[in-house]
Design a protein around this motif. Structure first.
Motif, PDB file in Angstrom:
ATOM      1  N   LEU A   1       0.819  -1.208   0.000  1.00  0.00           N
ATOM      2  CA  LEU A   1       0.000   0.000   0.000  1.00  0.00           C
ATOM      3  C   LEU A   1       0.854   1.260   0.000  1.00  0.00           C
ATOM      4  N   THR A   2       2.004   1.205   0.618  1.00  0.00           N
ATOM      5  CA  THR A   2       2.808   2.418   0.768  1.00  0.00           C
ATOM      6  C   THR A   2       3.967   2.519  -0.226  1.00  0.00           C
ATOM      7  N   LEU A   3       4.457   1.391  -0.745  1.00  0.00           N
ATOM      8  CA  LEU A   3       5.687   1.440  -1.529  1.00  0.00           C
ATOM      9  C   LEU A   3       5.582   0.883  -2.943  1.00  0.00           C
ATOM     10  N   LEU A   4       4.568   0.078  -3.251  1.00  0.00           N
ATOM     11  CA  LEU A   4       4.465  -0.498  -4.589  1.00  0.00           C
ATOM     12  C   LEU A   4       3.535   0.330  -5.470  1.00  0.00           C
TER      13      LEU A   4
ATOM     14  N   SER B   1       5.520 -11.642  -7.430  1.00  0.00           N
ATOM     15  CA  SER B   1       4.647 -11.254  -6.328  1.00  0.00           C
ATOM     16  C   SER B   1       5.463 -11.148  -5.046  1.00  0.00           C
ATOM     17  N   PRO B   2       5.175 -10.175  -4.187  1.00  0.00           N
ATOM     18  CA  PRO B   2       5.901 -10.081  -2.915  1.00  0.00           C
ATOM     19  C   PRO B   2       5.578 -11.219  -1.957  1.00  0.00           C
ATOM     20  N   VAL B   3       4.584 -12.054  -2.292  1.00  0.00           N
ATOM     21  CA  VAL B   3       4.286 -13.222  -1.456  1.00  0.00           C
ATOM     22  C   VAL B   3       4.461 -14.514  -2.250  1.00  0.00           C
ATOM     23  N   GLN B   4       5.276 -14.459  -3.286  1.00  0.00           N
ATOM     24  CA  GLN B   4       5.456 -15.643  -4.129  1.00  0.00           C
ATOM     25  C   GLN B   4       6.086 -16.800  -3.348  1.00  0.00           C
ATOM     26  N   GLN B   5       6.849 -16.490  -2.299  1.00  0.00           N
ATOM     27  CA  GLN B   5       7.483 -17.549  -1.516  1.00  0.00           C
ATOM     28  C   GLN B   5       6.462 -18.442  -0.823  1.00  0.00           C
ATOM     29  N   TYR B   6       5.220 -17.984  -0.727  1.00  0.00           N
ATOM     30  CA  TYR B   6       4.190 -18.764  -0.029  1.00  0.00           C
ATOM     31  C   TYR B   6       3.709 -19.964  -0.833  1.00  0.00           C
ATOM     32  N   TRP B   7       4.153 -20.091  -2.087  1.00  0.00           N
ATOM     33  CA  TRP B   7       3.698 -21.237  -2.868  1.00  0.00           C
ATOM     34  C   TRP B   7       4.141 -22.552  -2.211  1.00  0.00           C
TER      35      TRP B   7
ATOM     36  N   TYR C   1      12.886 -17.342   5.575  1.00  0.00           N
ATOM     37  CA  TYR C   1      12.262 -17.645   4.287  1.00  0.00           C
ATOM     38  C   TYR C   1      11.066 -16.733   4.038  1.00  0.00           C
ATOM     39  N   LEU C   2      10.285 -16.471   5.075  1.00  0.00           N
ATOM     40  CA  LEU C   2       9.108 -15.617   4.911  1.00  0.00           C
ATOM     41  C   LEU C   2       9.479 -14.156   4.670  1.00  0.00           C
ATOM     42  N   TRP C   3      10.462 -13.646   5.404  1.00  0.00           N
ATOM     43  CA  TRP C   3      10.706 -12.206   5.413  1.00  0.00           C
ATOM     44  C   TRP C   3      11.583 -11.712   4.266  1.00  0.00           C
ATOM     45  N   HIS C   4      12.531 -12.513   3.809  1.00  0.00           N
ATOM     46  CA  HIS C   4      13.508 -11.959   2.869  1.00  0.00           C
ATOM     47  C   HIS C   4      12.885 -11.581   1.534  1.00  0.00           C
ATOM     48  N   TRP C   5      11.887 -12.362   1.082  1.00  0.00           N
ATOM     49  CA  TRP C   5      11.391 -12.175  -0.276  1.00  0.00           C
ATOM     50  C   TRP C   5      10.607 -10.875  -0.455  1.00  0.00           C
ATOM     51  N   PRO C   6       9.612 -10.549   0.401  1.00  0.00           N
ATOM     52  CA  PRO C   6       8.909  -9.265   0.182  1.00  0.00           C
ATOM     53  C   PRO C   6       9.842  -8.065   0.259  1.00  0.00           C
ATOM     54  N   LEU C   7      10.873  -8.139   1.089  1.00  0.00           N
ATOM     55  CA  LEU C   7      11.813  -7.021   1.155  1.00  0.00           C
ATOM     56  C   LEU C   7      12.595  -6.879  -0.145  1.00  0.00           C
ATOM     57  N   LEU C   8      12.980  -8.005  -0.752  1.00  0.00           N
ATOM     58  CA  LEU C   8      13.659  -7.949  -2.049  1.00  0.00           C
ATOM     59  C   LEU C   8      12.755  -7.370  -3.128  1.00  0.00           C
ATOM     60  N   VAL C   9      11.498  -7.812  -3.166  1.00  0.00           N
ATOM     61  CA  VAL C   9      10.567  -7.348  -4.198  1.00  0.00           C
ATOM     62  C   VAL C   9      10.297  -5.852  -4.049  1.00  0.00           C
ATOM     63  N   VAL C  10      10.070  -5.397  -2.823  1.00  0.00           N
ATOM     64  CA  VAL C  10       9.812  -3.970  -2.599  1.00  0.00           C
ATOM     65  C   VAL C  10      11.048  -3.146  -2.953  1.00  0.00           C
ATOM     66  N   ALA C  11      12.223  -3.646  -2.601  1.00  0.00           N
ATOM     67  CA  ALA C  11      13.456  -2.912  -2.930  1.00  0.00           C
ATOM     68  C   ALA C  11      13.625  -2.777  -4.439  1.00  0.00           C
TER      69      ALA C  11
ATOM     70  N   ALA D   1      11.220  -2.842  -6.665  1.00  0.00           N
ATOM     71  CA  ALA D   1      10.172  -1.951  -7.166  1.00  0.00           C
ATOM     72  C   ALA D   1      10.549  -0.489  -6.972  1.00  0.00           C
ATOM     73  N   ARG D   2      11.270  -0.200  -5.920  1.00  0.00           N
ATOM     74  CA  ARG D   2      11.636   1.186  -5.630  1.00  0.00           C
ATOM     75  C   ARG D   2      12.906   1.633  -6.345  1.00  0.00           C
ATOM     76  N   TRP D   3      13.886   0.727  -6.482  1.00  0.00           N
ATOM     77  CA  TRP D   3      15.200   1.148  -6.980  1.00  0.00           C
ATOM     78  C   TRP D   3      15.649   0.398  -8.226  1.00  0.00           C
TER      79      TRP D   3
END
Length: 756
Positions: free
Chosen positions: A99-102, A141-147, A312-322, A324-326
């Motif tokens: 909501l705030t960064l993508l 997807s920022p939650v693709q790791q959930y597959w 495993y849960l946390w690293h992926w959304p941070l990579l995707v958001v990073a 998307a921003r840079w």
């Protein structure tokens, strides 16, 4: 109880399993960070699958042998406590980050990804999207790791039930439950799942990667290792020690030697799967002094293994958001983000995951655990749903402010009270094509993005190709407004602005030739439309034209397939052959039931020549071959130019982010990647001609505007919105009729219509 690495561990604790978890998560993290020497690091997920199958089956079988049954409520409660709180925390946080960064255009898709992740079915959603041609603009997807978590959760729901069924059958037959369960698991789950994985990883690799049915065998292998525990305790110590060392070594070697192009999870997936199984077997009896247990017991490795789920849960959304921003991250930046993910992973592990998992008193009861699981599911799915609702709210607000948009009509001239007339002399499109429009055996090119290969027309015989703009002149650019008060369709809804073709199951994905009828079913002129999405994007306008002008329009569509006898490159070789077979069947159908005229187009710029090398002329030669098959039967062909390519620019996403500065979303004018081969084929085939709409799709002098007459021009890739295509219906109709006149097309020469 004993202590290991500063932590209290229960009796029977196996440090090697925690060490394998650490290895698995490090492989995944380094792979996602972009470390080049680990192209197969994704196999860490396969290691997790085997470990999960082993651990869960060991717990279930121990309970079954001890009590004669499995307490399903207690089992599922433990799983809920272990997995769902940390999962929900990451999903809710990801919704807030989105909501705030993508970009806004990613909110809806991500919202639904979060909903399905919270319900643990996201792997099926990702599998469907991976083979959806209309999802070409989808990004990670920022939650693709959930597959993978979805696959495991589905296993946890079904496996205890199958185990109880096997135990019941064993009791009925007077046999022990373990041997029968092992046989049933191997015959009914592992072997069929592995066979399906081998097949699908070749036929449809993206789909094979995500679906549960291709992954059950890996969980089953872990389960078989657990069921064989009585045998592994008798393995000679030297052999067990070799297996304990060799298993992880094999996993590492596979991660180095395989890459993303390796069909997965097919034969190659045996390497990490069997390597992990070997390590688990060897760990039962491996030597304390010469085995790897001392390595596994290292405090850092034990802590990493304990933290592996949260990491495993946390690293992926941070990579995707990073990203998307840079933009695309360097390896060092990726490693930095992965290292940063240790902070939320540790906090989540200490403050949420562990306290809930080890709750005491009444909070430890199965009912409480199931309630926690239900609450986490609602919170996670609800966060995704709120993200979708926010998109819907913004779309409604934008639509409320929108007026009726003119689209291409805004570029038509006006003669007082009479109907609008088109301005210009019809020459600009032909001039922009340069030598293409009037080439005579010269350089026809391959369109934007072509291969620059030898471009001798060959066989043109000096026949001049028409400019493709006869019948309706070019637009009046005085009507171009780059600051419209409203935009239709809203860019947040652009991917839904499709012709009806996509809602009517018209994509010929199988062997059958599908025909979808549009226009006037009783029309005098029978128009057949053949090709990929670049001709399909005009079907909405052709449907209107058919109803207005008495055309019966039959569409033969297959996504990504040019109508050519030359193969084109696909990730899956089988798909290239399927395209060739489809094109040949369509040609035979049109010869047997000839229409009055055929319309075709294509986005492809190259086909594979006799040496298997990409070539624009080779693709054009294949097109010409198909066209000759129908022109020999008296059916002429009209090639419609490919639409301009925005390149890497995602036009609708840019418009969503820059509604007040649309000039930032324009791009350099071009004639589309597929136009060159189409023109070349026209030069080679008498009885064919060419029509372009690109002066209207890109009505700028040097750059293509993203919005015309208040209508968004592009949806995904280089495909135009159905709304804009329909606004061009009259211009398209006039140019097509001029082309029909050039070819001497007369109505009523076709055979009686047949069904699909």
């Amino acid at each position: 109880m004993s202590r290991l690495g500063g932590r209290v561990v229960p009796p029977g604790y196996r440090a090697d399993i925690q060490g394998l978890r650490a290895l698995a998560v490090l492989l995944v993290l380094l792979y996602h960070a972009g470390v080049p020497w680990l192209p197969g690091g994704f196999a860490g997920v396969d290691v997790f699958f085997v470990i999960s199958g082993y651990v869960i089956t060991g717990l279930l079988v121990s309970e079954l042998l001890r009590s004669g049954t499995v307490d399903l409520r207690r089992f599922w409660s433990r799983r809920a406590r272990r997995l769902l709180p940390a999962s929900a925390l990451v999903l809710v946080t990801t919704a807030l980050l989105t909501l705030t960064l993508l970009p806004q255009v990613r909110w809806r898709e991500t919202g639904w990804d979060i909903v399905t992740s919270g319900l643990y079915v996201v792997n099926w959603r990702l599998a469907d999207r991976s083979v959806d041609y209309l999802a070409e603009d989808s990004v990670d997807s920022p939650v693709q790791q959930y597959w993978s978590l979805a696959v495991e959760e589905q296993f946890y729901l079904l496996w205890p039930l199958l185990l109880l069924l096997a135990a019941w059958v064993a009791r009925r037959r007077g046999r022990g439950p373990v041997p029968l369960t092992a046989v049933l698991l191997a015959v009914a789950v592992v072997l069929p799942s592995f066979g399906w994985a081998v097949h699908l990883s070749t036929a449809s690799p993206p789909e094979a990667y995500f679906v549960t049915s291709t992954r059950l065998w890996q969980l089953g292998v872990g389960a078989l290792v657990a069921l064989g525990s009585a045998w592994w305790s008798r393995v000679p110590v030297p052999l067990a020690t070799a297996l304990a060392w060799g298993g992880p070594a094999v996993v590492l070697a596979g991660a180095v030697l395989t890459d993303a192009q390796t069909p997965w999870p097919g034969w190659a997936a045996l390497v990490p799967t069997l390597g992990t199984a070997a390590a688990l077997v060897g760990g039962v009896r491996a030597s304390e002094s010469s085995g790897p247990v001392r390595v596994h017991r290292a405090a850092l490795l034990q802590w990493t293994g304990a933290l592996s789920y949260s990491l495993y849960l946390w690293h992926w959304p941070l990579l995707v958001v990073a990203e998307a921003r840079w933009g695309q991250l360097s390896v060092w930046a990726g490693l930095g983000v992965v290292l940063l993910s240790v902070v939320p992973a540790t906090l989540g592990y200490l403050l949420v995951e562990q306290p809930v998992r080890h709750a005491r008193g009444r909070w430890a009861r199965p009912a409480a655990g199931l309630a926690v699981g239900a609450l986490c599911t609602v919170l996670a799915a609800g966060a995704g749903w709120q993200l979708v609702r926010e998109v819907d709210r913004q779309v409604r607000a934008n639509e409320a402010a929108a007026a009726d948009a003119d689209g291409a009509a805004a570029l038509a001239g006006d003669r007082g009270d009479g109907p609008p007339v088109l301005a210009g002399d019809g020459r600009r499109a032909g001039e922009r094509l340069g030598g293409l429009a009037g080439a005579s055996g010269g350089d026809l090119g391959d369109g934007a993005g072509g291969d620059g290969a030898e471009t001798d027309a060959g066989g043109a015989g000096g026949r001049e190709a028409p400019s493709g703009t006869e019948g309706a002149p070019s637009p009046d650019l005085d009507g171009l407004d780059l600051a419209p008060s409203s935009i239709t369709p809203d860019p947040l809804e652009a991917t839904r602005d499709l012709p009806a073709l996509y809602r009517q199951d018209c994509d010929a994905t199988g062997e059958e030739v599908l025909r979808c009828a549009f226009g006037d079913p009783e029309g005098d002129l029978h128009v057949a439309v053949v090709g990929d999405s670049k001709i399909a994007q005009w079907t909405g306008a052709l449907d209107e034209l058919g109803e207005q002008r008495g055309w019966r329009v039959d569409v033969y569509y297959r996504s990504a397939c040019p109508w050519s006898a030359t193969p084109v490159e696909f990730e899956e070789g089988a798909q290239a052959q399927a395209c060739l077979d489809w094109g040949a069947r369509v040609a035979r159908r049109l010869v047997a039931e000839p229409p009055d005229v055929v319309l075709t187009s294509s986005v492809k710029s190259q086909g594979l020549d006799e040496d298997g090398e990409p070539s624009g002329p080779a693709l054009a030669a294949g097109m010409a071959q198909r066209w000759r098959e129908v022109t020999a039967a008296g059916v002429p062909v009209v090639a419609v130019a490919d639409t301009p390519q925005p390149g890497d620019l995602q036009v609708y996403a840019c418009v969503a982010d820059h509604r007040d500065d649309l000039d930032r979303c324009s791009f350099e004018a071009n004639e589309g990647s597929g136009t060159g081969p189409l023109l070349r084929a026209v030069e080679e085939v008498p009885g064919s001609t060419f029509v372009t709409m690109n002066d209207w799709v890109c009505p700028g002098e040097d750059r293509c505007p993203p919005v015309v007459g208040g209508v968004l021009v592009y949806r995904q890739g280089s495909h135009i919105t159905d709304t804009y295509a329909r606004s061009l219906a009259d211009v398209l109709g006039d140019r097509l009729e001029a082309a029909f006149d050039r070819l001497g097309v007369t109505a009523g020469a076709d055979a009686a219509p047949t069904g699909r």
